[in-house]
Structures are given as C-alpha cells and as structure tokens.
Design an enzyme around this catalytic site. Structure first.
Site, PDB file in Angstrom:
ATOM      1  N   SER A  14       0.825  -1.202   0.000  1.00 56.45           N
ATOM      2  CA  SER A  14       0.000   0.000   0.000  1.00 56.45           C
ATOM      3  C   SER A  14       0.867   1.263   0.000  1.00 56.45           C
ATOM      4  O   SER A  14       0.372   2.346  -0.255  1.00 56.45           O
ATOM      5  CB  SER A  14      -0.875   0.024   1.243  1.00 56.45           C
ATOM      6  N   CYS A  76       2.452  -6.890   1.886  1.00 56.98           N
ATOM      7  CA  CYS A  76       1.464  -6.145   2.672  1.00 56.98           C
ATOM      8  C   CYS A  76       0.548  -7.168   3.348  1.00 56.98           C
ATOM      9  O   CYS A  76      -0.093  -7.968   2.652  1.00 56.98           O
ATOM     10  CB  CYS A  76       0.674  -5.257   1.720  1.00 56.98           C
ATOM     11  N   ASN A  77       0.513  -7.150   4.665  1.00 55.90           N
ATOM     12  CA  ASN A  77      -0.354  -8.098   5.392  1.00 55.90           C
ATOM     13  C   ASN A  77      -1.824  -7.865   5.055  1.00 55.90           C
ATOM     14  O   ASN A  77      -2.598  -8.809   4.919  1.00 55.90           O
ATOM     15  CB  ASN A  77      -0.177  -7.919   6.905  1.00 55.90           C
ATOM     16  N   CYS A 186       2.359  -5.810  10.162  1.00 58.06           N
ATOM     17  CA  CYS A 186       2.239  -4.821   9.084  1.00 58.06           C
ATOM     18  C   CYS A 186       3.653  -4.521   8.622  1.00 58.06           C
ATOM     19  O   CYS A 186       4.552  -4.300   9.451  1.00 58.06           O
ATOM     20  CB  CYS A 186       1.567  -3.557   9.626  1.00 58.06           C
TER      21      CYS A 186
HETATM   22  N1  DGL Z   1       2.115  -2.437   4.890  1.00 57.07           N
HETATM   23  C1  DGL Z   1       0.703  -2.697   4.994  1.00 57.07           C
HETATM   24  C2  DGL Z   1       0.485  -3.989   5.770  1.00 57.07           C
HETATM   25  O1  DGL Z   1       1.399  -4.790   5.865  1.00 57.07           O
HETATM   26  C3  DGL Z   1       0.044  -1.473   5.539  1.00 57.07           C
HETATM   27  C4  DGL Z   1      -1.433  -1.511   5.433  1.00 57.07           C
HETATM   28  C5  DGL Z   1      -2.081  -0.196   5.253  1.00 57.07           C
HETATM   29  O2  DGL Z   1      -1.823   0.460   4.249  1.00 57.07           O
HETATM   30  O3  DGL Z   1      -2.904   0.145   6.106  1.00 57.07           O
HETATM   31  O4  DGL Z   1      -0.580  -4.277   6.271  1.00 57.07           O
END
Ligand code: DGL
Length: 265
Positions: A14, A76-77, A186
C-alpha cells in the site's frame, strides 16, 4: 506462460512499508532484478473495505505483470489477508504473501501472552481469524489495531512526538498484560523497531516475517525453475504514485543499481 529467469520479481505494498520486505529479498537474492510498487496514493489500505483492497491488489498486480514479473510478492499483510486468494485464482504467476507470524510467537512465548500489532483490515480478515483460532486455545492473543501508524510513516514522521504518543498508547496495555512476544503484523512497522524497543525494553521479543518471506520467495522460484542464473548484481526499480521523498529516505542508495521514480499506476 513462459517466464525468463531474468525477468524481475514484482513486489507491492500500500506504500513504503513493503520496502522492509524488499530489502530482505534483495539481500538474500542479490542477482535478481526487482520492481517495487508503493501505492502510497491509496495508503492506508488497513481501513478500507475488502472489496476495495481486492481492486487495488488487482491493479498493482496488472501493472507488475505488464512489466513481465515472474513472481509477485504481496508485501502487505492487509492485501495478503484480504486479496491473495483472489489473486491466486485469477493469475497464472506464483504469489508470495505475508501474514502476521503468530506461530513463531506461540512457540516462543513463556508468559503465554502474545501481542499483535496490525491494521484493522488484517485483524478483521477471515484468513487471520482462521490462523489465530488455531493458537487461541493455548495462548492469549492481544490484538491491537495500529491506527494512524501507517499514515505517520507515509508522511515521513517515523520519529515524531505523534508517533511516540501512539506507540505508547498501543504498547503500554500489552506490557500490563504481560506480553513477552510482539508480532509486527504490518510491513511498515519494522521501521518502528528502535522506538518500540525504547518503550517495551529489551526483554520482549519482536517478531516480523520479513526474512521468512524472502526465504519463501527463493524456495518458490527454485521450485518453478525461475531463479536468476546471471551472476551480475540485480537492477531495482521502485515506483511510487505519490511523493517519492519517503521512499528515498527509507531506501536511499543503500543498494546499488536502485532507481526510485514517481509513476502513475
Ligand atoms: N504495509 C501494509 C500492511 O502490511 C500497511 C497496510 C495499510 O496500508 O494500512 O498491512
């Protein structure tokens, strides 16, 4: 479909957080070419509905496939837990995902209390629910939504009074509950480890799945005969559809042959 071993590994998030995974991949597989997408214009994903997260994941995947990526890492999780199933159903390339590393935490904890810091989208997903339910009989899991953390990181405010305030408010209750293993669910959060350490001290174990994702990427490339055969150092293109300043700050010129550019996608 035929894939050349020379084609790049595609990675998306994201925003800038998935570079924590990108760094692990580039370190483990230094000869691979990579393309990284930071969908910062649409960050954070964590507060969005599942349908929208799937649409964004599809958009990012299509961009990477147009660049002939041979494998896609969903760094991205939130996108993994909400969209990887759909991506695997719709496309012919291998996908690697990332989910909160509950299992290693469950195996390590001595207090039997594990903390998970992740987005709302991850913690509310069916995939997370089904994985965590396996462990909930044996250990207590304190799930905390890291609301606001991704926004601050995307705005370059990694070290800021606002960040300290939020982290203290999320981590103090975990300390009170005797959490001894903290799972970072995250990919943005590994950038907060030095500050998390200051709050929780040295004893709490901090677990993130970055290296495991890099190892899994290598294993799947090997299995599909897609590992790079060239012994040249890989080339890396990182694209953001928003301001590239934070991407430059996090990645800088740490790794040779890295270009950071703004691009609409
Ligand atoms: N790096 C993303 C994750 O691992 C962030 C999620 C987001 O944009 O809220 O979930």
């Amino acid at each position: 479909m035929m894939h050349s071993t020379n084609f790049p590994i595609g990675i998306f998030d994201s925003g800038v957080g998935g570079t924590s995974i990108w760094k692990e991949i580039v370190t483990l597989l230094p000869n691979e070419n990579t393309i990284y997408l930071a969908d910062s214009k649409n960050a954070p994903y964590g507060e969005k509905a599942k349908k929208e997260i799937i649409e964004l994941a599809i958009k990012n995947t299509e961009f990477l496939l147009k660049q002939h990526c041979k494998i896609i890492v969903v760094a991205c999780n939130t996108a993994t837990t909400n969209a990887v199933k759909t991506l695997r159903q719709n496309y012919d390339v291998p996908f690697i995902g990332i989910e909160p590393a509950i299992k290693p935490a469950a195996l390590s904890t001595k207090t039997n209390v594990v903390g998970i810091l992740a987005t709302k989208g991850t913690l509310n997903s069916e995939l997370f629910e089904s994985t965590s339910s396996i462990f909930k009989e044996k250990i207590t899991i304190i799930e905390t939504i890291g609301k606001g953390l991704v926004d601050l990181i995307e705005n370059g405010k990694i070290i800021s009074p606002e960040m300290t305030h939020l982290l203290v408010s999320y981590l103090n209750p975990m300390l009170k509950e005797n959490v001894d293993c903290l799972v970072l669910g995250c990919t943005h959060y590994p950038y907060l480890i030095p500050q998390i350490r200051k709050i929780v001290g040295e004893k709490m174990q901090i677990i993130d799945a970055g290296l495991a994702v890099a190892k899994q990427t290598k294993a799947i490339l090997e299995k599909n005969n897609l590992l790079q055969t060239s012994i040249q150092k890989g080339k890396h293109q990182l694209f953001s559809n928003s301001n590239i300043k934070v991407l430059e700050m996090l990645v800088g010129n740490q790794i040779a042959f890295t270009e950071i550019k703004k691009r609409n996608f």
